[in-house]
Design a protein around this motif. Structure first.
Motif, PDB file in Angstrom:
ATOM      1  N   LYS A  31       0.834  -1.206   0.000  1.00  0.00           N
ATOM      2  CA  LYS A  31       0.000   0.000   0.000  1.00  0.00           C
ATOM      3  C   LYS A  31       0.873   1.262   0.000  1.00  0.00           C
ATOM      4  O   LYS A  31       0.635   2.199  -0.761  1.00  0.00           O
ATOM      5  N   LYS A  32       1.894   1.279   0.843  1.00  0.00           N
ATOM      6  CA  LYS A  32       2.743   2.470   0.948  1.00  0.00           C
ATOM      7  C   LYS A  32       3.711   2.578  -0.223  1.00  0.00           C
ATOM      8  O   LYS A  32       4.044   3.682  -0.658  1.00  0.00           O
ATOM      9  N   GLN A  35       2.435   4.438  -3.174  1.00  0.00           N
ATOM     10  CA  GLN A  35       2.448   5.895  -3.074  1.00  0.00           C
ATOM     11  C   GLN A  35       3.756   6.491  -3.595  1.00  0.00           C
ATOM     12  O   GLN A  35       3.812   7.642  -4.002  1.00  0.00           O
ATOM     13  N   LEU A  36       4.799   5.675  -3.561  1.00  0.00           N
ATOM     14  CA  LEU A  36       6.133   6.157  -3.920  1.00  0.00           C
ATOM     15  C   LEU A  36       6.584   5.684  -5.292  1.00  0.00           C
ATOM     16  O   LEU A  36       7.278   6.406  -6.011  1.00  0.00           O
ATOM     17  N   LEU A 302       7.196   7.963   4.963  1.00  0.00           N
ATOM     18  CA  LEU A 302       5.962   7.233   4.642  1.00  0.00           C
ATOM     19  C   LEU A 302       5.742   6.032   5.549  1.00  0.00           C
ATOM     20  O   LEU A 302       4.660   5.436   5.536  1.00  0.00           O
TER      21      LEU A 302
END
Length: 311
Positions: A31-32, A35-36, A302
């Motif tokens: 999930k994180k 984002q990146l 993050l």
């Protein structure tokens, strides 16, 4: 539970309590990471496989280190004597807790060895030694990423018998070096910035070839580097940042230790825990360490990775 404290200005430090062993944040890394990393996916194999080079349906877009274009013939020969699978002990884990151990000076006198040994997967880099440093860096090595110039001349001395020795290919000569070593052919002596070992006693069953896809992701998605660069301006990711990228694609928990370089004003501080080399030695490299530091700090912000040492 993880404590967060500021060790110094602009530092990230996450000492990990023992009971983190019972917790598994399944799905959090994916999930994180999304984002990146644009178009993040876990569909790509970690290692190159022989079957993909008998009939290449989708030729690679890039040459090494970001693809295998033009290296298919040598790969056919090399992959026929190496393997590609993950050990069943890792493959079957319901939760893969990984520690990526950098080679930074901050590991010296850190007493992190026992903590590092508790992780399911411990990834180490290049020729960084373990023997004599166990108290600070641990003794367990699940994977060791390296390229010919950074290969330890005797891989059996600094790794466990079941350690995966993962070749990070930067250029076609890296494949040729590995093939001649494993087949005991006439050694390759030219084409390297530093002479790699001419004798390298490794079990071919433990050797893997890293999928260049992960180098591409590291360069393009984390460092925003163009895939095709002018010859005089070439920049490449370090093995350390590459190892973190790899972990983000198959681990459920990613902790790092020993990352970060001394302040640029500190000319005498050594950069590695095991040798007296200063930041000056990085000046001629193709690595932008300040650019990489920004990428790692973003991961820390993050909560994508956590730090066992300060950064």
């Amino acid at each position: 539970m993880v404590w967060y404290s500021i060790y110094r200005e602009d530092s990230f430090y996450f000492p990990v309590q023992e009971n983190n062993k019972t917790m598994c944040p399944l799905g959090e890394v994916e999930k994180k990471a999304a984002q990146l990393i644009g178009n993040y996916t876990r569909d790509h194999p970690l290692f190159l496989q022989l079957k993909d080079y008998f009939w290449v349906k989708t030729p690679s877009l890039y040459e090494l280190p970001y693809g295998t274009k033009g290296s298919e013939d040598i790969l056919l020969r090399l992959l026929s004597i190496t393997h590609y699978s993950l050990p069943e002990s890792i493959q079957s884990l319901k939760c893969r807790r990984c520690a990526v151990v950098g080679n930074g000076h901050r590991l010296r006198n850190s007493s992190m060895g026992d903590t590092i040994n508790t992780y399911d997967v411990v990834i180490r880099l290049n020729n960084a030694p373990v023997h004599g440093y166990e108290q600070d860096v641990g003794s367990k090595t699940t994977m060791r990423l390296f390229y010919p110039e950074s290969a330890h001349f005797d891989p059996r001395t600094e790794n466990n018998p079941d350690t995966l020795l993962v070749l990070v290919p930067f250029k076609p000569m890296d494949f040729q070096w590995m093939e001649t070593i494993l087949n005991d052919k006439k050694r390759v002596r030219k084409g390297f910035w530093k002479q790699p070992p001419l004798i390298w006693d490794a079990n071919p069953e433990q050797v893997r070839v890293l999928n260049p896809y992960y180098m591409e992701v590291t360069a393009a998605k984390l460092l925003n580097l163009p895939m095709k660069q002018p010859r005089k301006v070439k920049q490449k990711p370090t093995t350390g940042l590459l190892a973190i990228t790899l972990a983000l694609h198959f681990c459920d928990l990613v902790h790092i230790a020993g990352f970060g370089y001394p302040d640029s004003a500190n000319k005498k501080q050594t950069i590695h825990y095991y040798e007296q080399i200063t930041l000056k030695s990085m000046a001629a490299s193709e690595h932008n360490v300040s650019h990489e530091a920004v990428a790692i700090k973003r991961m820390l912000e993050l909560g994508l990775v956590r730090n066992l040492t300060y950064f």
